[in-house]
Design an enzyme around this catalytic site. Structure first.
Site, PDB file in Angstrom:
ATOM      1  N   HIS A 126       0.802  -1.229   0.000  1.00 30.22           N
ATOM      2  CA  HIS A 126       0.000   0.000   0.000  1.00 30.22           C
ATOM      3  C   HIS A 126       0.830   1.272   0.000  1.00 30.22           C
ATOM      4  O   HIS A 126       0.297   2.344   0.280  1.00 30.22           O
ATOM      5  CB  HIS A 126      -0.908   0.058   1.235  1.00 30.22           C
ATOM      6  N   LYS A 148      -8.628  13.613   4.685  1.00 32.89           N
ATOM      7  CA  LYS A 148      -7.693  12.482   4.627  1.00 32.89           C
ATOM      8  C   LYS A 148      -6.678  12.712   5.738  1.00 32.89           C
ATOM      9  O   LYS A 148      -6.640  13.794   6.324  1.00 32.89           O
ATOM     10  CB  LYS A 148      -6.993  12.398   3.271  1.00 32.89           C
ATOM     11  N   ARG A 149      -5.850  11.677   6.021  1.00 32.84           N
ATOM     12  CA  ARG A 149      -4.810  11.898   7.012  1.00 32.84           C
ATOM     13  C   ARG A 149      -3.956  13.105   6.590  1.00 32.84           C
ATOM     14  O   ARG A 149      -3.767  13.368   5.400  1.00 32.84           O
ATOM     15  CB  ARG A 149      -3.941  10.642   7.152  1.00 32.84           C
ATOM     16  N   LYS A 155       0.550  14.430   0.938  1.00 38.08           N
ATOM     17  CA  LYS A 155      -0.820  14.693   0.485  1.00 38.08           C
ATOM     18  C   LYS A 155      -1.043  16.192   0.223  1.00 38.08           C
ATOM     19  O   LYS A 155      -2.041  16.592  -0.347  1.00 38.08           O
ATOM     20  CB  LYS A 155      -1.824  14.166   1.509  1.00 38.08           C
ATOM     21  N   THR A 178      -8.716   6.309  -1.653  1.00 37.57           N
ATOM     22  CA  THR A 178     -10.061   5.728  -1.766  1.00 37.57           C
ATOM     23  C   THR A 178     -11.110   6.807  -1.488  1.00 37.57           C
ATOM     24  O   THR A 178     -12.238   6.698  -1.962  1.00 37.57           O
ATOM     25  CB  THR A 178     -10.247   4.552  -0.784  1.00 37.57           C
ATOM     26  N   LYS A 196     -14.941   7.869  -3.133  1.00 38.85           N
ATOM     27  CA  LYS A 196     -16.157   8.167  -2.369  1.00 38.85           C
ATOM     28  C   LYS A 196     -16.720   9.530  -2.783  1.00 38.85           C
ATOM     29  O   LYS A 196     -17.937   9.701  -2.892  1.00 38.85           O
ATOM     30  CB  LYS A 196     -15.863   8.120  -0.867  1.00 38.85           C
TER      31      LYS A 196
HETATM   32  C1  26Q Z   1       3.458   1.326  10.623  1.00 39.68           C
HETATM   33  C2  26Q Z   1       4.397   1.147  11.637  1.00 39.68           C
HETATM   34  C3  26Q Z   1       4.122   1.518  12.943  1.00 39.68           C
HETATM   35  C4  26Q Z   1       2.878   2.054  13.246  1.00 39.68           C
HETATM   36  C5  26Q Z   1       1.941   2.226  12.240  1.00 39.68           C
HETATM   37  C6  26Q Z   1       2.227   1.867  10.942  1.00 39.68           C
HETATM   38  C7  26Q Z   1       1.242   2.079   9.871  1.00 39.68           C
HETATM   39  C8  26Q Z   1      -0.109   2.003  10.116  1.00 39.68           C
HETATM   40  C9  26Q Z   1      -1.023   2.246   9.115  1.00 39.68           C
HETATM   41  C10 26Q Z   1       1.654   2.390   8.598  1.00 39.68           C
HETATM   42  C11 26Q Z   1       0.735   2.626   7.589  1.00 39.68           C
HETATM   43  C12 26Q Z   1      -0.620   2.558   7.852  1.00 39.68           C
HETATM   44  C13 26Q Z   1      -1.633   2.844   6.841  1.00 39.68           C
HETATM   45  C14 26Q Z   1      -1.377   3.083   5.578  1.00 39.68           C
HETATM   46  C15 26Q Z   1      -2.435   3.441   4.625  1.00 39.68           C
HETATM   47  O1  26Q Z   1      -3.556   3.709   5.012  1.00 39.68           O
HETATM   48  N1  26Q Z   1      -2.140   3.449   3.329  1.00 39.68           N
HETATM   49  C16 26Q Z   1      -3.141   3.808   2.330  1.00 39.68           C
HETATM   50  O2  26Q Z   1      -3.783   2.626   1.889  1.00 39.68           O
HETATM   51  C17 26Q Z   1      -4.879   2.925   1.052  1.00 39.68           C
HETATM   52  C18 26Q Z   1      -5.572   1.629   0.703  1.00 39.68           C
HETATM   53  O3  26Q Z   1      -4.832   0.914  -0.207  1.00 39.68           O
HETATM   54  C19 26Q Z   1      -4.421   3.673  -0.190  1.00 39.68           C
HETATM   55  O4  26Q Z   1      -5.572   4.058  -0.904  1.00 39.68           O
HETATM   56  C20 26Q Z   1      -3.616   4.917   0.189  1.00 39.68           C
HETATM   57  O5  26Q Z   1      -3.063   5.499  -0.971  1.00 39.68           O
HETATM   58  C21 26Q Z   1      -2.506   4.531   1.151  1.00 39.68           C
HETATM   59  O6  26Q Z   1      -1.816   5.687   1.598  1.00 39.68           O
END
Ligand code: 26Q
Length: 859
Positions: free
Chosen positions: A384, A575-576, A581, A683, A687
């Protein structure tokens, strides 16, 4: 059969049937009357409240429990059918499931949303008020967690046997509050009053080892087989909590199984018997910490032991659960990979590759080769991210301390894997170093993405561009070795939640126009295309958008305490918060517009309300500063009478699934402005599109495919594409040049730097400004002018309502591709090789209610 008739039946149940089954009773009936009886029944006999004293929460609980009964009726039949048919099962493993509130969605999927509304109305209650009572299960950070939830919805809707495996965090993603213009994080206590959807299964429990060391010994029977014993320093017990996930218009509720950590019984007793009460309690507390809290997505090196323990904990529980299920239907594990396929949602669960090897080799005494044959045919991995710094890796000493046995197994996998690389690419030592599962340049790390690719039979990206960049860049070496493993699966979102539930007014118009099948066949929305040219239809369309904007206006008033003008263009970025971004690029446009409107009050631009929403990771300084900048700019503009009716900025606090239901339908313009090559897919962009917002965006992630679908006339494109980004970087990017040569950009930057938005304080935003001028990793300076020009085109289009609504209709009509049903069908056909299993809803018979010796014997 009317309800009166049914009630008459219930007085004398048919022979051979138990009194509680066989008729539409208060546990299963879907009629208005049955639902009324069910809600009252639950209120009195589950909540112990009479209507006269019941609170809104009591009423929510009563309705939720009534709905839950209807899910469970379908659930037991689903479980039986799956067991009887021995169907191949998809296990979606994810550290996050951002499922959002469940009640409204369950009503929609059961097809009783309208009946429930009427039942409550007849009881003197309002469905919307009760829906609002539900705490949001925020068990995810953002896109990746929400994707997992959309995929569960589609899996159930497509009647695919599936289990979602994850973690029951006691505290989900923090609640964001704004104090003095800054983000503050509050604990998310979503389980404060329990969840009506979670069913505890304390007898489905596994002991998970952590820490300690390994020992080698020959098998007791004197065979030559060397057995490895893992002697842990800590044991944690995981128990299952299940949530039913019902498909839309079908009888398939799949299972979301979330693991919760407890102290193992044996440990408590040892300490307690020794009179060491403190130690026993401490052990209990330390065990429970493992599933206490969801880690925010810091995208920095994940140094925390606890995060690794969390990942291993839920992965091991899940694999042991799958093995238990397999041994219920077959004598051994030889056909494990035929009965289960595991999708790894990013690398977060990728320790599963080593754990399945450990279970097969150490616990089930299998030889390495057959164990590897099973393991490498079980897993598929979804990536991702394209940000190299976001690829998970663990420092060796830490990893070894937590998972000593897994370290040995990974070394063994690595040796064999590197032998394979040598055969493919003889003499290429640099490649060996690049591909190794262990990073040995500098401090040593385990590379989880490499483990995931080496241990999986399929690897996919989440949008066409993202997959191409994976193949040509991030995972290039792996693609050269195993090109057939790689494929693209462009993300999708569920139209049940994000259109039917969130946008009832537009859904109604669509159904009146093209009929009712579209929520499960979104390509049918194409039938709306001719209506884009119908002025009457467009007027109705605009009326709905205005209605939805008014709903959003009310919510903004409630949570942000500001009045916004529903006639203005709602220009939305939710979004985050992250530099890539580029929320700050959006702000540069806001400041540019502000400046131009100040200089020229007669400027002919569309009035705008620019709405921002999103959480910043608590430790991410720059993201938090970006929130401060939004709020600082919003405040100055709000206080400037010259901006009235022209420009307004709002920060919508605590963006989550629940308020997303209001935000997407109430938006005109969707901001998808990441630097090309950085957003894997996105995503939210889908939406917005499904709810009739137009997109201003770069050629990044799924934006590329959105533009392909809607056509370039119906998409506002700006900025560099990926080759241009690469080229500029190679040429040597110097952001300050843009500042020096573009007088307008300079004005905008100078205004912020001057302290104009901070009561003269020039220090607050200095780090942000300096970063933009000296580094600008995400190239805002390079894309600035193109963005400003594009926003002018947006404004012009908005000033022509007929043109805008035509584009809006066409955007919805061409959004079918982004249904998560399409995405899940691709996964099913091309990766998982699974077929639907139809669940028939038959009445429970008296036979169903008989205990067998086996079931009655289970404690
Ligand atoms: C990693 C290490 C330690 C703590 C947390 C994390 C962590 C947690 C969540 C790293 C990444 C995430 C989430 C990532 C994420 O949401 N990525 C998004 O995924 C979507 C679904 O595929 C995509 O549409 C987005 O482009 C992408 O940024």
């Amino acid at each position: 059969m009317n309800d009166q008739h049914r009630d008459a039946c219930s007085a004398s149940p048919p022979k051979d049937s138990l009194p509680l089954v066989g008729q539409e009773d208060r546990r299963t009936g879907l009629s208005v009357d049955a639902l009324k009886r069910a809600v009252l029944d639950k209120l009195v006999y589950s909540q112990a409240r009479f209507p006269a004293v019941a609170t809104r929460r009591d009423c929510f609980q009563a309705l939720a429990q009534a709905v839950r009964d209807r899910l469970l009726q379908r659930w037991v039949q689903t479980a039986r059918t799956y067991r009887e048919q021995g169907s191949r099962t998809v296990c979606y493993m994810s550290a996050e499931f951002l499922i959002g509130p469940q009640l409204g969605n369950n009503l929609i999927n059961l097809g009783i949303h309208d009946n429930a509304r009427q039942a409550l109305q007849e009881l003197g209650l309002d469905l919307d008020v009760l829906l609002d009572q539900e705490e949001e299960p925020g068990l995810g950070n953002g896109g990746l967690g929400r994707l997992a939830a959309c995929y569960l919805d589609s899996l159930a809707t497509l009647e695919i046997p599936a289990i979602g495996y994850g973690i029951r965090y006691e505290f989900g993603i923090f609640t964001q509050a704004i104090r003095d213009g800054c983000q503050v994080e509050l604990t998310d206590k979503w389980l404060r009053s329990g969840s009506p959807w979670l069913i505890h299964r304390p007898n489905i429990a596994f002991d998970i080892k952590l820490g300690g060391h390994t020992e080698r010994q020959y098998d007791v029977r004197g065979s030559r087989r060397l057995r490895v014993q893992w002697v842990p320093s800590k044991l944690v017990r995981g128990t299952a909590w299940d949530m039913p996930v019902l498909g839309y218009g079908v009888n398939t509720p799949n299972r979301l199984r979330l693991w919760s950590a407890e102290a193992p019984e044996e440990f408590d007793f040892a300490a307690f018997n020794a009179g060491n009460y403190d130690e026993a309690v401490n052990a209990q507390i330390s065990s429970e910490t493992i599933t206490k809290v969801l880690y925010p997505n810091d995208e920095t090196e994940a140094g925390q032991i606890l995060r690794l323990e969390q990942q291993y904990f839920f992965v091991s529980c899940s694999l042991q659960d799958m093995i238990r299920l397999q041994l219920q239907r077959e004598p051994n594990l030889d056909r494990f990979n035929e009965k289960f396929v595991v999708q790894l949602n990013d690398t977060h669960p990728s320790i599963a590759v080593a754990e399945l090897m450990r279970l097969l080799v150490d616990e089930f005494a299998m030889e390495w080769d057959p164990a590897w044959a099973i393991t490498s045919r079980t897993f598929a991995y979804t990536n991702h991210t394209l940000l190299p710094e976001a690829l998970e890796k663990w420092r060796l000493p830490l990893f070894q301390r937590v998972l000593p046995r897994h370290f040995e197994i990974i070394c063994e996998i690595n040796e064999r894997f590197l032998d394979d690389v040598r055969i493919h690419f003889p003499g290429d030592d640099a490649r060996l170093r690049r591909m190794s599962l262990i990073d040995e340049d500098g401090p040593r790390y385990v590379r989880m993405a490499h483990l995931a690719v080496a241990g999986s039979f399929a690897v996919n990206g989440v949008a066409a561009l993202h997959t191409e960049l994976l193949k040509s860049d991030v995972l290039k070496d792996f693609h050269e070795m195993w090109p057939e493993k790689f494929s693209n699966k462009t993300n999708g979102v569920t139209p049940r939640r994000f259109v039917l539930l969130a946008n009832p007014a537009m859904s109604k118009l669509i159904t009146e126009t093209i009929g009712s099948g579209w929520p499960t066949d979104m390509e049918r929305l194409r039938e709306l295309e001719p209506h884009a040219d119908d002025a009457g239809f467009r007027e109705a369309w605009r009326g709905i958008k205005t209605h939805n904007k008014n709903n959003l206006v009310h919510e903004i008033k409630r949570v942000a305490h500001v009045d916004v003008d529903p006639a203005s263009m709602f220009d939305v970025q939710v979004k985050r918060i992250h530099e890539y971004k580029r929320q700050h690029l959006n702000l540069l446009h806001v400041v540019s517009l502000y400046k131009r409107l100040k200089d020229n009050p007669n400027l002919a631009v569309a009035p705008r309300t620019v709405i921002f929403g999103g959480k910043a990771a608590p430790g991410y300084f720059m993201a938090k500063l970006m929130i401060r900048l939004v709020i600082a700019v919003a405040d100055v503009i709000a206080r400037d009478p010259a901006m009235r009716g022209k420009l307004q900025v709002v920060f919508f606090p605590n963006y989550n699934v629940k308020n997303a239901h209001l935000i997407f339908p109430g938006s005109d313009l969707s901001e998808q402005i990441s630097l090309a090559g950085k957003e894997a897919s996105g995503t939210g962009n889908m939406k917005f599109q499904m709810n009739g917002a137009l997109t201003i965006g770069t050629l990044d992630g799924a934006n590329v495919e959105i533009r392909e679908q809607v056509g370039d006339d119906n998409f506002f494109l700006f900025g560099m594409n990926t080759p241009e980004v690469k080229e500029l970087r190679n040429r040597g990017y110097r952001p300050r040049t843009y500042y020096e040569t573009n007088p307008h950009l300079r004005e905008v930057i100078d205004l912020i730097a001057s302290g104009f938005f901070t009561k003269g304080d020039r220090e607050v935003f200095r780090p942000l400004i300096e970063h933009l001028l000296d580094h600008d990793e995400y190239m805002l300076m390079a894309d600035f002018q193109s963005y400003i020009d594009c926003q002018a085109r947006v404004s012009e289009a908005y000033l022509d309502p007929e043109r805008w609504s035509r584009m809006s209709v066409l955007n919805v009509a061409r959004s079918g591709f982004f249904s998560s049903d399409r995405a899940i069908r691709e996964y099913c056909d091309e990766i998982w090789k699974v077929k639907p299993v139809r669940i028939e809803l038959t009445e429970l018979s008296a036979d169903d209610m008989k205990f067998t010796r086996a079931t009655a014997g289970v404690r």
